[in-house]
Structure formats: C-alpha cells, structure tokens
Design a protein around this motif. Structure first.
Motif, PDB file in Angstrom:
ATOM      1  N   SER A   1       0.929  -1.340   0.100  1.00 52.12           N
ATOM      2  CA  SER A   1       0.075  -0.053   0.240  1.00 52.12           C
ATOM      3  C   SER A   1       0.896   1.254  -0.082  1.00 52.12           C
ATOM      4  O   SER A   1       0.727   2.143  -0.648  1.00 52.12           O
ATOM      5  CB  SER A   1      -0.975   0.041   1.125  1.00 52.12           C
ATOM      6  OG  SER A   1      -1.746   1.301   1.199  1.00 52.12           O
ATOM      7  N   ALA A   2       1.948   1.491   0.542  1.00 53.28           N
ATOM      8  CA  ALA A   2       2.750   2.426   0.883  1.00 53.28           C
ATOM      9  C   ALA A   2       3.528   2.770  -0.502  1.00 53.28           C
ATOM     10  O   ALA A   2       3.953   3.608  -0.846  1.00 53.28           O
ATOM     11  CB  ALA A   2       3.885   2.229   1.862  1.00 53.28           C
ATOM     12  N   THR A   3       4.230   1.740  -1.048  1.00 56.13           N
ATOM     13  CA  THR A   3       4.845   1.738  -2.275  1.00 56.13           C
ATOM     14  C   THR A   3       4.111   1.911  -3.485  1.00 56.13           C
ATOM     15  O   THR A   3       4.578   2.028  -4.551  1.00 56.13           O
ATOM     16  CB  THR A   3       5.916   0.442  -2.534  1.00 56.13           C
ATOM     17  OG1 THR A   3       5.076  -0.837  -2.380  1.00 56.13           O
ATOM     18  CG2 THR A   3       6.876   0.506  -1.336  1.00 56.13           C
ATOM     19  N   HIS A   4       2.686   1.780  -3.414  1.00 57.52           N
ATOM     20  CA  HIS A   4       1.713   1.845  -4.599  1.00 57.52           C
ATOM     21  C   HIS A   4       0.624   3.004  -4.103  1.00 57.52           C
ATOM     22  O   HIS A   4      -0.487   2.510  -4.395  1.00 57.52           O
ATOM     23  CB  HIS A   4       1.209   0.390  -5.214  1.00 57.52           C
ATOM     24  CG  HIS A   4       1.655  -0.472  -5.587  1.00 57.52           C
ATOM     25  ND1 HIS A   4       2.981  -1.187  -4.674  1.00 57.52           N
ATOM     26  CD2 HIS A   4       2.343  -0.883  -6.698  1.00 57.52           C
ATOM     27  CE1 HIS A   4       3.794  -2.087  -5.423  1.00 57.52           C
ATOM     28  NE2 HIS A   4       3.310  -1.777  -6.853  1.00 57.52           N
ATOM     29  N   ARG A   5       1.212   3.982  -3.779  1.00 59.88           N
ATOM     30  CA  ARG A   5       0.227   5.052  -3.174  1.00 59.88           C
ATOM     31  C   ARG A   5      -0.702   5.763  -4.477  1.00 59.88           C
ATOM     32  O   ARG A   5      -0.347   5.790  -5.366  1.00 59.88           O
ATOM     33  CB  ARG A   5       0.892   6.119  -2.501  1.00 59.88           C
ATOM     34  CG  ARG A   5       0.063   7.178  -1.819  1.00 59.88           C
ATOM     35  CD  ARG A   5       1.143   8.215  -1.137  1.00 59.88           C
ATOM     36  NE  ARG A   5       0.236   9.076  -0.469  1.00 59.88           N
ATOM     37  CZ  ARG A   5       0.781  10.261   0.090  1.00 59.88           C
ATOM     38  NH1 ARG A   5       2.024  10.485   0.037  1.00 59.88           N
ATOM     39  NH2 ARG A   5       0.127  11.133   0.697  1.00 59.88           N
ATOM     40  N   ASN A   6      -1.994   5.740  -3.730  1.00 58.98           N
ATOM     41  CA  ASN A   6      -3.126   6.331  -4.761  1.00 58.98           C
ATOM     42  C   ASN A   6      -3.344   5.526  -5.842  1.00 58.98           C
ATOM     43  O   ASN A   6      -3.638   5.730  -7.122  1.00 58.98           O
ATOM     44  CB  ASN A   6      -2.615   7.738  -5.255  1.00 58.98           C
ATOM     45  CG  ASN A   6      -2.704   8.528  -4.045  1.00 58.98           C
ATOM     46  OD1 ASN A   6      -3.440   8.412  -2.997  1.00 58.98           O
ATOM     47  ND2 ASN A   6      -1.600   9.516  -4.042  1.00 58.98           N
ATOM     48  N   THR A   7      -2.912   4.065  -5.977  1.00 62.46           N
ATOM     49  CA  THR A   7      -3.550   3.129  -6.970  1.00 62.46           C
ATOM     50  C   THR A   7      -4.545   2.477  -6.388  1.00 62.46           C
ATOM     51  O   THR A   7      -5.352   2.487  -5.307  1.00 62.46           O
ATOM     52  CB  THR A   7      -2.395   2.351  -7.185  1.00 62.46           C
ATOM     53  OG1 THR A   7      -2.021   1.497  -5.926  1.00 62.46           O
ATOM     54  CG2 THR A   7      -1.035   2.960  -7.703  1.00 62.46           C
ATOM     55  N   VAL A   8      -5.178   1.506  -7.488  1.00 61.44           N
ATOM     56  CA  VAL A   8      -6.464   0.570  -7.157  1.00 61.44           C
ATOM     57  C   VAL A   8      -6.184  -0.202  -6.105  1.00 61.44           C
ATOM     58  O   VAL A   8      -7.008  -0.742  -5.156  1.00 61.44           O
ATOM     59  CB  VAL A   8      -6.804  -0.239  -8.515  1.00 61.44           C
ATOM     60  CG1 VAL A   8      -7.983  -0.945  -8.100  1.00 61.44           C
ATOM     61  CG2 VAL A   8      -7.381   0.929  -9.452  1.00 61.44           C
ATOM     62  N   GLY A   9      -4.837  -0.984  -5.987  1.00 58.26           N
ATOM     63  CA  GLY A   9      -4.494  -1.754  -4.897  1.00 58.26           C
ATOM     64  C   GLY A   9      -4.412  -1.254  -3.620  1.00 58.26           C
ATOM     65  O   GLY A   9      -4.703  -1.518  -2.456  1.00 58.26           O
ATOM     66  N   ASP A  10      -3.862   0.013  -3.755  1.00 52.34           N
ATOM     67  CA  ASP A  10      -3.686   0.769  -2.315  1.00 52.34           C
ATOM     68  C   ASP A  10      -5.265   1.286  -1.773  1.00 52.34           C
ATOM     69  O   ASP A  10      -5.626   0.768  -0.652  1.00 52.34           O
ATOM     70  CB  ASP A  10      -3.212   2.077  -2.700  1.00 52.34           C
ATOM     71  CG  ASP A  10      -2.947   3.067  -1.327  1.00 52.34           C
ATOM     72  OD1 ASP A  10      -2.943   2.407  -0.366  1.00 52.34           O
ATOM     73  OD2 ASP A  10      -3.014   4.129  -1.361  1.00 52.34           O
ATOM     74  N   ALA A  11      -6.127   1.402  -2.676  1.00 57.35           N
ATOM     75  CA  ALA A  11      -7.677   1.692  -2.378  1.00 57.35           C
ATOM     76  C   ALA A  11      -8.343   0.379  -1.921  1.00 57.35           C
ATOM     77  O   ALA A  11      -9.011   0.572  -0.835  1.00 57.35           O
ATOM     78  CB  ALA A  11      -8.404   2.286  -3.527  1.00 57.35           C
ATOM     79  N   VAL A  12      -7.837  -0.734  -2.384  1.00 54.40           N
ATOM     80  CA  VAL A  12      -8.551  -2.238  -1.921  1.00 54.40           C
ATOM     81  C   VAL A  12      -7.812  -2.090  -0.513  1.00 54.40           C
ATOM     82  O   VAL A  12      -8.567  -2.657   0.505  1.00 54.40           O
ATOM     83  CB  VAL A  12      -8.256  -3.275  -3.000  1.00 54.40           C
ATOM     84  CG1 VAL A  12      -8.539  -4.585  -2.272  1.00 54.40           C
ATOM     85  CG2 VAL A  12      -8.856  -3.131  -4.045  1.00 54.40           C
ATOM     86  N   VAL A  13      -6.633  -2.108  -0.311  1.00 50.36           N
ATOM     87  CA  VAL A  13      -6.029  -2.557   0.937  1.00 50.36           C
ATOM     88  C   VAL A  13      -6.714  -1.580   2.029  1.00 50.36           C
ATOM     89  O   VAL A  13      -7.106  -1.969   3.161  1.00 50.36           O
ATOM     90  CB  VAL A  13      -4.587  -2.332   0.804  1.00 50.36           C
ATOM     91  CG1 VAL A  13      -3.950  -2.596   2.314  1.00 50.36           C
ATOM     92  CG2 VAL A  13      -3.942  -3.464   0.246  1.00 50.36           C
TER      93      VAL A  13
END
Length: 338
Positions: A135-147
């Motif tokens: 989540s921290a390394t993919h900030r503001n992505t769909v994966g971050d939103a799901v987490v």
C-alpha cells in the motif's frame, strides 16, 4: 546487556508484587465473597454438610482473617493452616465455584490461550506487513484503495459479529461446526494425532476472527510510518546513489517503521487475551477469557486473582521480549545501553 536483562528481571519481580497487591485489594473490595454467599444459600436450604465444608475452606484459606493476612497467605509468605502454600510455592489456590484446585480448572486453558493468541500474532504480522508495504509503495493506486478499504472494514466489524457470521454461513453452506477448538467427541479424550489435527483445523477461524482487527490497525499505522520514512532525505539519497529499490526499501525505511510495532508486542498479547472474551464465548473456545469473566462475576477470588496475575505476567514478559528485539533491530537503542 546481561546486566540490563538481570535488572529488568528484578524490576519485573517487584512490579508483579505490586500488581498482586492491587489485584487482591480490588478483588476484595466488593462486600462478601463466594463462600460467604454460598453459606447463606446453603443455610437457607438446610444443607448442613455443605455448610461445614464451606466453613472448613474458609478456615483453610484464612478467609476469616484480616485482608492483609489473606494476601500474604495467597502469595505464600505467611503460613496458613497447611503451612506455606501460595503462589510462590506453586499453589494457585482453590476454585470455589468449580470445587477443585485452580490449576486443574485452568490447566489446558492456559496453553490453549497462548496458542490461539500466538497464532493470531503471527497471522497479524504475516498479513499486515506485506499489505502495508504494498500500500505504501503503490500509493493512490487501485491496490492501495483495496487495502485501505479492507483495513477500514477490519476496524469497523466487531470480532464477535464476525464470529457469529462465520458460525452461521459455515454451517449453512458447508455443514461445518466451527465452535470450540476440536470436535466435541474428542473433548475429554487424551491427546492423539487425530485430536491435534482437529485442533489445527479449528484454529483457523479463531485466528482469523481475533487477528483481523489487529491486522487492520497494523496496516493503517505501518503504511503511515513507511510513507513518512520513504519521504525522508536518507531514502532519497540512497535512491540517488543507485541503491536497488528493494534494498533501499528494506534496509532502512522498513526497519525504522517496524520500531513502534515491536514496542507494542508487550501490549498486544494481553490485549488479545482480554479483547477476545466475547469471541471466545461465541465460538465456545476453552480459553482463560470466559473463565476470568465468570470468576469475577461469582467472586471466585483465587481463580480471578491467578488469571489477572497471568495476564500481568504475560504483559511484562512481552515487554521484555519487545525491548530485546528493539535492541537487536535498532543500533541507536543498542548504543544507548552502553
């Protein structure tokens, strides 16, 4: 380092002594006790033999003596009717409600409680750390939103409600009974490989239910800590010098973001024990949580006192372990102890 550990052990012993006094005083604050209330009920029914047995227990454990003498007898520094016999001598007292020694009542419950909560701690870290890193390394992505969404759901759903939902749908869809820690037919059976397999299968749901809230909280906190570390100049400098991205992440930012969670190990284990009482009741888990709740309700003082001391000792041991891991993890702390 050895000197520091020995000093901490002495401090822990003094702390446990103070906690034992506070626990005993608080338990004795409500008027009456289990045996006094029981004697009144038995006299009303005319059961003379049971009254005599209750009065014998009162004399044996010194419940007719002043409170300070009862405390000294409980911890084992003052002789009672059978000599020195208290916590220091390994005598955990008598459970008046169950009419048997406390050691016999809580024997299996102690190690089953530790097993469940240790598996929950392992689950929390195995799930939360990779999720927080992603989540921290993919900030503001769909994966971050799901987490983030899963983290909010985990924080919002009470453990006992999730336990009820799993109980209902596991039985309705799969015909499974997930209550308890092993099949009901194996409850009073000796430990065999079949019982161990049943225990491992039944551990899945309690681990998931108890660990979900801690996992969600850890994801949110570690994500924030890791984002803060990734924005610091030393991380930017490491990347500018050509350090591989994975090494630049794990060598410094990840290690520094772990410090608050390692420091929380001392509070995590007792929190899981005390916070999983409702879950244990819903799932019929043979842990110390329901035993402590029942002991406090019925004023079973030796049972309640020992279980509270168990939670206190678990806290102190957890804090010692977390401090040792912090010293190993962070050179700044290690240098400060010299």
């Amino acid at each position: 380092m050895i000197r520091q550990i020995l000093r901490r052990i002495v401090t822990m012993a003094v702390t446990l002594l103070v906690i034992s006094a506070l626990v005993f005083i608080i338990i004795k604050l409500p008027p009456g006790d289990y045996l006094s209330n029981r004697i009144m009920e038995l006299r009303a029914t005319g059961d003379a033999s049971s009254v005599a047995k209750a009065e014998l227990l009162i004399q044996q454990y010194g419940l007719d003596r002043p409170v300070w003498q009862q405390y000294l007898m409980w911890i084992g520094v003052m002789p009672g009717s059978v000599g020195f016999s208290g916590l220091l001598q390994g005598d955990w007292g008598w459970s008046f409600e169950y009419d048997k020694p406390v050691a016999d009542v809580v024997g299996d419950a102690l190690w089953l409680t530790l097993l469940i909560n240790l598996t929950a701690v392992v689950f929390v870290h195995l799930v939360a750390i990779p999720a927080a890193i992603y989540s921290a390394t993919h900030r503001n992505t769909v994966g971050d939103a799901v987490v983030t969404l899963l983290g909010y759901v985990g924080l919002a759903v009470p453990g006992f409600l999730l336990a009820l939902i799993l109980l209902f749908y596991a039985n309705r869809w799969f015909g499974l009974s997930i209550g308890g820690l092993y099949d009901s037919a194996l409850t009073n059976q000796p430990w065999t490989w079949e019982k161990v397999r049943s225990l491992l299968a039944h551990l899945i749901v309690p681990t998931l239910v108890i660990g979900l809230g801690g996992t969600a909280a850890m994801i949110r906190r570690m994500r924030a800590n890791l984002l803060d570390e990734l924005a610091k100049p030393y991380t930017v400098t490491a990347r500018a010098k050509g350090l591989p991205p994975l090494q630049a992440l794990l060598k410094y930012p990840f290690r520094m973001s772990l410090n608050p969670f390692v420091a929380d190990i001392g509070n995590l284990l007792p929190h899981l024990v005390s916070g999983s009482v409702l879950v244990s009741l819903v799932l019929s888990l043979p842990t110390v949580g329901p035993l402590l709740l029942e002991a406090l309700r019925s004023q079973d003082q030796f049972m309640a006192g020992f279980l509270l001391m168990f939670v206190a000792a678990l806290t102190l041991v957890g804090m010692l372990i977390s401090d040792l891991i912090l010293v190993w993890l962070d050179p700044r702390i290690r240098m400060g102890l010299r």
